[in-house]
Design an enzyme around this catalytic site. Structure first.
Site, PDB file in Angstrom:
ATOM      1  N   VAL A  15       0.824  -1.211   0.000  1.00 23.50           N
ATOM      2  CA  VAL A  15       0.000   0.000   0.000  1.00 23.50           C
ATOM      3  C   VAL A  15       0.857   1.259   0.000  1.00 23.50           C
ATOM      4  O   VAL A  15       2.005   1.257   0.422  1.00 23.50           O
ATOM      5  CB  VAL A  15      -0.999   0.028   1.185  1.00 23.50           C
ATOM      6  CG1 VAL A  15      -1.941  -1.166   1.107  1.00 23.50           C
ATOM      7  CG2 VAL A  15      -0.296   0.069   2.516  1.00 23.50           C
ATOM      8  N   ASP A  16       0.254   2.345  -0.471  1.00 21.27           N
ATOM      9  CA  ASP A  16       0.944   3.635  -0.505  1.00 21.27           C
ATOM     10  C   ASP A  16       0.609   4.443   0.751  1.00 21.27           C
ATOM     11  O   ASP A  16      -0.062   3.950   1.670  1.00 21.27           O
ATOM     12  CB  ASP A  16       0.598   4.397  -1.791  1.00 21.27           C
ATOM     13  CG  ASP A  16      -0.897   4.685  -1.936  1.00 21.27           C
ATOM     14  OD1 ASP A  16      -1.635   4.657  -0.922  1.00 21.27           O
ATOM     15  OD2 ASP A  16      -1.324   4.960  -3.062  1.00 21.27           O
ATOM     16  N   GLN A  17       1.025   5.669   0.777  1.00 21.70           N
ATOM     17  CA  GLN A  17       0.819   6.526   1.944  1.00 21.70           C
ATOM     18  C   GLN A  17      -0.661   6.745   2.260  1.00 21.70           C
ATOM     19  O   GLN A  17      -1.040   6.968   3.407  1.00 21.70           O
ATOM     20  CB  GLN A  17       1.525   7.870   1.719  1.00 21.70           C
ATOM     21  CG  GLN A  17       1.545   8.754   2.940  1.00 21.70           C
ATOM     22  CD  GLN A  17       2.370  10.009   2.709  1.00 21.70           C
ATOM     23  OE1 GLN A  17       2.785  10.293   1.591  1.00 21.70           O
ATOM     24  NE2 GLN A  17       2.606  10.770   3.767  1.00 21.70           N
ATOM     25  N   GLY A  19      -2.865   4.461   2.011  1.00 27.78           N
ATOM     26  CA  GLY A  19      -3.435   3.196   2.458  1.00 27.78           C
ATOM     27  C   GLY A  19      -4.057   2.375   1.354  1.00 27.78           C
ATOM     28  O   GLY A  19      -4.670   1.344   1.600  1.00 27.78           O
ATOM     29  N   PHE A  20      -3.901   2.814   0.096  1.00 34.12           N
ATOM     30  CA  PHE A  20      -4.432   2.096  -1.061  1.00 34.12           C
ATOM     31  C   PHE A  20      -3.335   1.216  -1.652  1.00 34.12           C
ATOM     32  O   PHE A  20      -2.152   1.570  -1.596  1.00 34.12           O
ATOM     33  CB  PHE A  20      -4.898   3.061  -2.156  1.00 34.12           C
ATOM     34  CG  PHE A  20      -5.968   4.019  -1.735  1.00 34.12           C
ATOM     35  CD1 PHE A  20      -6.953   3.663  -0.826  1.00 34.12           C
ATOM     36  CD2 PHE A  20      -6.007   5.292  -2.275  1.00 34.12           C
ATOM     37  CE1 PHE A  20      -7.954   4.563  -0.457  1.00 34.12           C
ATOM     38  CE2 PHE A  20      -7.001   6.200  -1.912  1.00 34.12           C
ATOM     39  CZ  PHE A  20      -7.975   5.823  -1.003  1.00 34.12           C
TER      40      PHE A  20
END
Length: 136
Positions: A15-17, A19-20
């Site tokens: 996930v990225d920053q 949260g995805f």
């Protein structure tokens, strides 16, 4: 036609920053599911490579509908709608969440290539033998 589902749990590293799931990781999920689909019908990338045939990706594309998040359990569906055309083979993908919502869909096109000289080659006979019953 071949349809096969593979479950993948989203790990924190995916996930990225926000949260995805980071967009590039869907291609990784496609690869995992593609490998498991072939394994489910008795084919192995490893064995093909040991026998001198590789399958590089020529094209890939995907469309996002909704985001997956950390710890989601995803179902990656692989659809093989036709036998390889010459030296190329097409795969389609659908990614669903645990509520059966379509999160994204995409495709890859791979080619059969001799490992010895990196030139296109026909699919191995065993590959076609395993696929053909699904299209008769």
């Amino acid at each position: 036609m071949i349809v096969h589902d593979t479950e993948i749990r989203v790990c924190y590293a995916d996930v990225d920053q926000m949260g995805f799931v980071y967009y590039g990781n869907y291609l990784k999920y496609y690869e995992i599911a593609r490998t498991e689909t072939l394994r489910s019908i008795g084919l192995s990338y490893r064995r093909m490579e040991e026998e001198g045939v590789m399958m590089p990706v020529l094209k890939a594309g995907l469309t996002y509908r909704q985001a997956a998040r950390y710890d989601d359990l995803l179902r990656v569906r692989v659809l093989i709608k036709e036998l390889p055309k010459g030296v190329r083979m097409d795969f389609e993908y659908e990614v669903y969440d645990s509520c059966n919502r379509l999160l994204n869909h995409g495709f890859t096109q791979l080619a059969f290539m001799r490992a010895s000289d990196h030139r296109p080659c026909p699919p191995p006979a065993i590959f076609m033998e395993r696929l053909r019953p699904f299209f008769d």
